[in-house]
Scaffold this active site. Structure first.
Site, PDB file in Angstrom:
ATOM      1  N   GLY A  46       0.844  -1.188   0.000  1.00 39.05           N
ATOM      2  CA  GLY A  46       0.000   0.000   0.000  1.00 39.05           C
ATOM      3  C   GLY A  46       0.877   1.235   0.000  1.00 39.05           C
ATOM      4  O   GLY A  46       2.080   1.154   0.295  1.00 39.05           O
ATOM      5  N   GLN A  51       2.891   9.937   1.953  1.00 40.55           N
ATOM      6  CA  GLN A  51       4.251   9.380   1.970  1.00 40.55           C
ATOM      7  C   GLN A  51       5.130   9.912   0.849  1.00 40.55           C
ATOM      8  O   GLN A  51       6.356   9.837   0.936  1.00 40.55           O
ATOM      9  CB  GLN A  51       4.188   7.845   1.880  1.00 40.55           C
ATOM     10  CG  GLN A  51       3.614   7.195   3.122  1.00 40.55           C
ATOM     11  CD  GLN A  51       3.500   5.703   2.965  1.00 40.55           C
ATOM     12  OE1 GLN A  51       2.559   5.222   2.362  1.00 40.55           O
ATOM     13  NE2 GLN A  51       4.465   4.956   3.471  1.00 40.55           N
ATOM     14  N   CYS A  91       6.280  -0.379   7.402  1.00 41.04           N
ATOM     15  CA  CYS A  91       5.897   0.825   6.656  1.00 41.04           C
ATOM     16  C   CYS A  91       7.078   1.281   5.816  1.00 41.04           C
ATOM     17  O   CYS A  91       8.206   1.319   6.303  1.00 41.04           O
ATOM     18  CB  CYS A  91       5.487   1.931   7.635  1.00 41.04           C
ATOM     19  SG  CYS A  91       4.969   3.456   6.820  1.00 41.04           S
ATOM     20  N   LEU A  92       6.807   1.640   4.578  1.00 41.61           N
ATOM     21  CA  LEU A  92       7.880   2.118   3.701  1.00 41.61           C
ATOM     22  C   LEU A  92       8.499   3.406   4.237  1.00 41.61           C
ATOM     23  O   LEU A  92       9.640   3.720   3.906  1.00 41.61           O
ATOM     24  CB  LEU A  92       7.333   2.342   2.289  1.00 41.61           C
ATOM     25  CG  LEU A  92       6.831   1.069   1.580  1.00 41.61           C
ATOM     26  CD1 LEU A  92       6.136   1.428   0.270  1.00 41.61           C
ATOM     27  CD2 LEU A  92       7.974   0.087   1.332  1.00 41.61           C
ATOM     28  N   HIS A 133      -4.088   1.322   7.902  1.00 41.37           N
ATOM     29  CA  HIS A 133      -2.714   1.851   7.952  1.00 41.37           C
ATOM     30  C   HIS A 133      -2.577   3.044   6.986  1.00 41.37           C
ATOM     31  O   HIS A 133      -2.018   4.084   7.348  1.00 41.37           O
ATOM     32  CB  HIS A 133      -1.744   0.705   7.600  1.00 41.37           C
ATOM     33  CG  HIS A 133      -0.307   1.083   7.451  1.00 41.37           C
ATOM     34  ND1 HIS A 133       0.687   0.613   8.295  1.00 41.37           N
ATOM     35  CD2 HIS A 133       0.339   1.863   6.535  1.00 41.37           C
ATOM     36  CE1 HIS A 133       1.848   1.101   7.910  1.00 41.37           C
ATOM     37  NE2 HIS A 133       1.679   1.857   6.837  1.00 41.37           N
ATOM     38  N   GLU A 134      -3.116   2.889   5.769  1.00 42.71           N
ATOM     39  CA  GLU A 134      -3.002   3.970   4.768  1.00 42.71           C
ATOM     40  C   GLU A 134      -3.843   5.187   5.153  1.00 42.71           C
ATOM     41  O   GLU A 134      -3.408   6.330   4.978  1.00 42.71           O
ATOM     42  CB  GLU A 134      -3.416   3.485   3.376  1.00 42.71           C
ATOM     43  CG  GLU A 134      -2.686   2.265   2.836  1.00 42.71           C
ATOM     44  CD  GLU A 134      -1.185   2.322   2.962  1.00 42.71           C
ATOM     45  OE1 GLU A 134      -0.615   3.425   3.076  1.00 42.71           O
ATOM     46  OE2 GLU A 134      -0.559   1.251   2.962  1.00 42.71           O
ATOM     47  N   HIS A 137      -2.075   7.332   7.531  1.00 40.20           N
ATOM     48  CA  HIS A 137      -1.109   8.245   6.890  1.00 40.20           C
ATOM     49  C   HIS A 137      -1.787   9.549   6.465  1.00 40.20           C
ATOM     50  O   HIS A 137      -1.210  10.631   6.587  1.00 40.20           O
ATOM     51  CB  HIS A 137      -0.502   7.612   5.636  1.00 40.20           C
ATOM     52  CG  HIS A 137       0.636   6.675   5.880  1.00 40.20           C
ATOM     53  ND1 HIS A 137       1.811   7.072   6.481  1.00 40.20           N
ATOM     54  CD2 HIS A 137       0.804   5.359   5.580  1.00 40.20           C
ATOM     55  CE1 HIS A 137       2.641   6.038   6.533  1.00 40.20           C
ATOM     56  NE2 HIS A 137       2.063   4.979   6.001  1.00 40.20           N
TER      57      HIS A 137
HETATM   58  O1  GNR Z   1       4.241  -2.647   2.527  1.00 43.23           O
HETATM   59  C1  GNR Z   1       3.595  -2.506   3.571  1.00 43.23           C
HETATM   60  N1  GNR Z   1       3.307  -3.597   4.299  1.00 43.23           N
HETATM   61  C2  GNR Z   1       2.437  -3.604   5.381  1.00 43.23           C
HETATM   62  C3  GNR Z   1       2.428  -4.714   6.206  1.00 43.23           C
HETATM   63  C4  GNR Z   1       1.568  -4.780   7.276  1.00 43.23           C
HETATM   64  C5  GNR Z   1       0.714  -3.728   7.518  1.00 43.23           C
HETATM   65  C6  GNR Z   1       0.724  -2.609   6.729  1.00 43.23           C
HETATM   66  C7  GNR Z   1       1.571  -2.547   5.643  1.00 43.23           C
HETATM   67  S1  GNR Z   1       1.551  -1.154   4.611  1.00 43.23           S
HETATM   68  C8  GNR Z   1       3.199  -1.162   4.018  1.00 43.23           C
HETATM   69  C9  GNR Z   1       3.399  -0.095   2.954  1.00 43.23           C
HETATM   70  C10 GNR Z   1       3.208   1.256   3.570  1.00 43.23           C
HETATM   71  O2  GNR Z   1       4.011   1.801   4.268  1.00 43.23           O
HETATM   72  N2  GNR Z   1       2.061   1.837   3.362  1.00 43.23           N
HETATM   73  O3  GNR Z   1       1.787   3.006   3.929  1.00 43.23           O
HETATM   74 NI    NI Z   2       2.964   3.048   5.727  1.00 42.33          NI
END
Ligand code: GNR
Ligand code: NI
Length: 176
Positions: A46, A51, A91-92, A133-134, A137
């Site tokens: 995601g 980001q 998270c990236l 999670h997104e 952000h």
């Molecule tokens: O790549 C991602 N893997 C992930 C694994 C578990 C829960 C959430 C994520 S999202 C993350 C990519 C990212 O940072 N998205 O904002």
């Molecule tokens: Ni993230």
């Protein structure tokens, strides 16, 4: 298509609250393509616009192994949430750090597609984890915000250390 630069914790720009997308134009379509390319090339499941330092309510997601099921959510809103699940998140924007986070198991959302058409969708399991999670952000929240201040500080230190080691590695490789 272009690969975009991903901001990293503790960059204060990651705390920005995104605004609604109003224009469903060509520029938006190009941006969605760039976001998708950026997510795939970083091997993420995601990516939120925040980001890549674009503060609009837009996210892309693809949890498939083959990276062949891209989804786009514009102006997403949660309609209902139910149940609980604990999943290890990464998270990236917080590279190399993983921690368990408790989220709703099941959520329904309302969003728009790239043409501005509104749709509703029910998401569960990893899809539900990812969209929560997104959407965090988009309001300036990271998964490390759910950790204790002590643990979050350890994360900050670990990232600083990783960055210093990477910079040194790059410098060492460039001496002639
Ligand atoms: O790549 C991602 N893997 C992930 C694994 C578990 C829960 C959430 C994520 S999202 C993350 C990519 C990212 O940072 N998205 O904002
Ligand atoms: Ni993230």
């Amino acid at each position: 298509m272009a690969k975009l630069n991903i901001l990293e914790f503790p960059d204060p720009r990651l705390t920005t609250v995104a605004k609604r997308v109003e224009a469903f134009d060509e520029e938006l379509k190009t941006f969605v393509e760039d976001m998708t390319e950026t997510m795939y090339s970083a091997n993420g499941i995601g990516l939120a616009a925040t980001q890549v330092n674009v503060h609009k309510r837009l996210l892309v997601m693809d949890i498939s192994e083959e990276q062949d099921q891209p989804r786009v959510y514009i102006n997403p809103e949660v309609l209902t949430r139910a149940g609980e699940q604990i999943h290890e998140e990464g998270c990236l924007s917080v590279p190399g750090i993983y921690a368990n986070v408790k989220r709703a198991e099941d959520i329904t959302i309302k969003a728009q597609d790239v043409d501005g058409n509104t749709f509703e969708e029910r998401l569960e399991g990893l899809h539900a984890v990812c969209i929560q999670h997104e959407m965090d952000h988009l309001v300036g929240r990271l998964f490390v915000d759910y950790l204790s201040p002590l643990k979050r500080n350890m994360v900050k230190k670990k990232l600083e250390k990783q960055r210093k080691a990477a910079a040194k590695e790059a410098a060492d490789h460039h001496v002639m």
